[in-house]
Enzyme design. Structure first.
Site, PDB file in Angstrom:
ATOM      1  N   GLU A   1       6.932   8.456   9.637  1.00 41.99           N
ATOM      2  CA  GLU A   1       6.709   7.307  10.537  1.00 41.99           C
ATOM      3  C   GLU A   1       7.916   6.379  10.607  1.00 41.99           C
ATOM      4  O   GLU A   1       7.961   5.494  11.459  1.00 41.99           O
ATOM      5  CB  GLU A   1       5.450   6.536  10.125  1.00 41.99           C
ATOM      6  CG  GLU A   1       5.579   5.590   8.945  1.00 41.99           C
ATOM      7  CD  GLU A   1       5.611   6.279   7.581  1.00 41.99           C
ATOM      8  OE1 GLU A   1       5.629   7.525   7.525  1.00 41.99           O
ATOM      9  OE2 GLU A   1       5.639   5.551   6.568  1.00 41.99           O
TER      10      GLU A   1
ATOM     11  N   CYS B   1       3.687   9.270   1.232  1.00 43.24           N
ATOM     12  CA  CYS B   1       4.308   8.641   0.064  1.00 43.24           C
ATOM     13  C   CYS B   1       3.279   7.885  -0.786  1.00 43.24           C
ATOM     14  O   CYS B   1       2.469   8.544  -1.435  1.00 43.24           O
ATOM     15  CB  CYS B   1       5.470   7.774   0.520  1.00 43.24           C
ATOM     16  SG  CYS B   1       6.648   7.496  -0.802  1.00 43.24           S
TER      17      CYS B   1
ATOM     18  N   ARG C   1       4.614   9.652  -9.797  1.00 42.30           N
ATOM     19  CA  ARG C   1       5.239   8.550  -9.038  1.00 42.30           C
ATOM     20  C   ARG C   1       6.743   8.472  -9.291  1.00 42.30           C
ATOM     21  O   ARG C   1       7.215   8.787 -10.378  1.00 42.30           O
ATOM     22  CB  ARG C   1       4.630   7.205  -9.432  1.00 42.30           C
ATOM     23  CG  ARG C   1       3.194   7.042  -9.038  1.00 42.30           C
ATOM     24  CD  ARG C   1       2.712   5.647  -9.402  1.00 42.30           C
ATOM     25  NE  ARG C   1       3.440   4.620  -8.683  1.00 42.30           N
ATOM     26  CZ  ARG C   1       3.659   3.398  -9.146  1.00 42.30           C
ATOM     27  NH1 ARG C   1       3.240   3.043 -10.334  1.00 42.30           N
ATOM     28  NH2 ARG C   1       4.321   2.524  -8.417  1.00 42.30           N
TER      29      ARG C   1
ATOM     30  N   HIS D   1       8.375   9.834   4.546  1.00 47.93           N
ATOM     31  CA  HIS D   1       7.871   8.959   5.613  1.00 47.93           C
ATOM     32  C   HIS D   1       8.300   9.483   6.979  1.00 47.93           C
ATOM     33  O   HIS D   1       9.386   9.140   7.453  1.00 47.93           O
ATOM     34  CB  HIS D   1       8.465   7.544   5.477  1.00 47.93           C
ATOM     35  CG  HIS D   1       8.072   6.819   4.255  1.00 47.93           C
ATOM     36  ND1 HIS D   1       6.996   5.974   4.208  1.00 47.93           N
ATOM     37  CD2 HIS D   1       8.612   6.802   3.023  1.00 47.93           C
ATOM     38  CE1 HIS D   1       6.896   5.466   2.997  1.00 47.93           C
ATOM     39  NE2 HIS D   1       7.866   5.956   2.260  1.00 47.93           N
TER      40      HIS D   1
ATOM     41  N   ILE E   1      11.748   7.415   0.126  1.00 46.58           N
ATOM     42  CA  ILE E   1      11.949   6.137  -0.576  1.00 46.58           C
ATOM     43  C   ILE E   1      11.134   6.190  -1.869  1.00 46.58           C
ATOM     44  O   ILE E   1       9.908   6.163  -1.827  1.00 46.58           O
ATOM     45  CB  ILE E   1      11.468   4.934   0.269  1.00 46.58           C
ATOM     46  CG1 ILE E   1      12.057   4.953   1.676  1.00 46.58           C
ATOM     47  CG2 ILE E   1      11.790   3.629  -0.449  1.00 46.58           C
ATOM     48  CD1 ILE E   1      11.434   3.939   2.626  1.00 46.58           C
TER      49      ILE E   1
ATOM     50  N   GLU F   1       3.489   0.433  -1.438  1.00 48.88           N
ATOM     51  CA  GLU F   1       3.444   0.343  -2.902  1.00 48.88           C
ATOM     52  C   GLU F   1       2.028   0.710  -3.330  1.00 48.88           C
ATOM     53  O   GLU F   1       1.082  -0.032  -3.062  1.00 48.88           O
ATOM     54  CB  GLU F   1       3.830  -1.084  -3.304  1.00 48.88           C
ATOM     55  CG  GLU F   1       3.892  -1.304  -4.780  1.00 48.88           C
ATOM     56  CD  GLU F   1       4.702  -0.233  -5.503  1.00 48.88           C
ATOM     57  OE1 GLU F   1       5.863  -0.003  -5.151  1.00 48.88           O
ATOM     58  OE2 GLU F   1       4.138   0.394  -6.420  1.00 48.88           O
ATOM     59  N   SER F   2       1.912   1.866  -3.980  1.00 49.09           N
ATOM     60  CA  SER F   2       0.566   2.380  -4.250  1.00 49.09           C
ATOM     61  C   SER F   2      -0.220   1.488  -5.211  1.00 49.09           C
ATOM     62  O   SER F   2      -1.444   1.428  -5.147  1.00 49.09           O
ATOM     63  CB  SER F   2       0.631   3.815  -4.781  1.00 49.09           C
ATOM     64  OG  SER F   2       1.409   3.886  -5.937  1.00 49.09           O
TER      65      SER F   2
HETATM   66  N1  GLN Z   1       6.980   4.536  -5.342  1.00 48.81           N
HETATM   67  C1  GLN Z   1       5.956   3.979  -4.510  1.00 48.81           C
HETATM   68  C2  GLN Z   1       4.613   3.917  -5.207  1.00 48.81           C
HETATM   69  O1  GLN Z   1       4.467   4.351  -6.294  1.00 48.81           O
HETATM   70  C3  GLN Z   1       5.804   4.758  -3.233  1.00 48.81           C
HETATM   71  C4  GLN Z   1       7.005   4.554  -2.387  1.00 48.81           C
HETATM   72  C5  GLN Z   1       6.761   4.711  -0.936  1.00 48.81           C
HETATM   73  O2  GLN Z   1       5.630   4.718  -0.421  1.00 48.81           O
HETATM   74  N2  GLN Z   1       7.853   4.772  -0.228  1.00 48.81           N
HETATM   75  O3  GLN Z   1       3.702   3.403  -4.638  1.00 48.81           O
END
Ligand code: GLN
Length: 195
Positions: A177, A80, A109, A175, A138, A49-50
């Protein structure tokens, strides 16, 4: 000597990145504080989660030391949320969500739907042998604007960039990973860290 690779371990999928890098023979360490950046050849910024990672980066006093380490030659690979943080500008950022600005990229985002829309697929990736690479998406971001020095390594069928590189910075919207396919990490070690 094995490359010294840090994995930013404030929030998100850092364990999975570390396992993948260990499997490729890198010497890895978890990074939480500025002193942990010492002597690194490369750093991975994981997905997660950024907004949460940005808050913790600020609390840990990591913004300037991380920028300085990159400017001094440390390669950086973001997946991501990590890709979001590496951008110059974030569309859809929270007011307190500062960009690291390691790449001349505008990123948007949550461009590919909600959490329930996560899926695994394969995507083509320039410079990686053996066909398309596996990736999990995701709530993935979209690379909405690219500066002239930014190279696109992967695109969807409709031409949307999914992986971009600018010198010693590599960012992917998905991702790798979270799959069993370590070829993007190998690309980072061989072609970005080793460049
Ligand atoms: N939507 C997330 C964000 O804004 C990122 C999602 C992710 O890293 N899978 O941080």
């Amino acid at each position: 000597m094995a490359a010294q690779i840090g994995v930013l371990a404030l929030q998100g999928a850092f364990r999975e990145h570390r396992l993948m890098l260990d499997g490729l023979g890198a010497a890895t360490r978890l990074v939480r504080w500025p002193a942990d950046l010492e002597g690194l050849d490369g750093l991975v910024i994981p997905g997660g989660e950024s907004t949460a990672i940005a808050k913790l980066l600020a609390i840990h006093g990591m913004y300037e030391p991380l920028r300085a380490a990159h400017a001094a030659g440390m390669a950086v690979f973001g997946t991501c949320a990590g890709a979001i943080l590496m951008a110059r500008a974030i569309d859809g950022a929270r007011p307190d969500q500062e960009a690291l600005a390691l790449m001349d990229v505008l990123i948007r985002r949550n461009a590919y739907g909600r959490q329930v829309d996560s899926f695994e697929t394969t995507v083509p990736f320039d410079g990686v042998e053996g066909g398309p690479v596996k990736g999990v998406f995701i709530r993935a971001p979209r690379f909405a604007g690219l500066g002239p020095g930014v190279e696109v390594l992967s695109r969807t069928d409709d031409g949307e960039p999914l992986a971009v590189r600018e010198g010693r910075a590599l960012a992917v919207a998905f991702h790798p990973e979270l799959t069993d396919d370590a070829r993007v990490h190998a690309f980072f070690l061989e072609r970005v860290v080793g460049s």
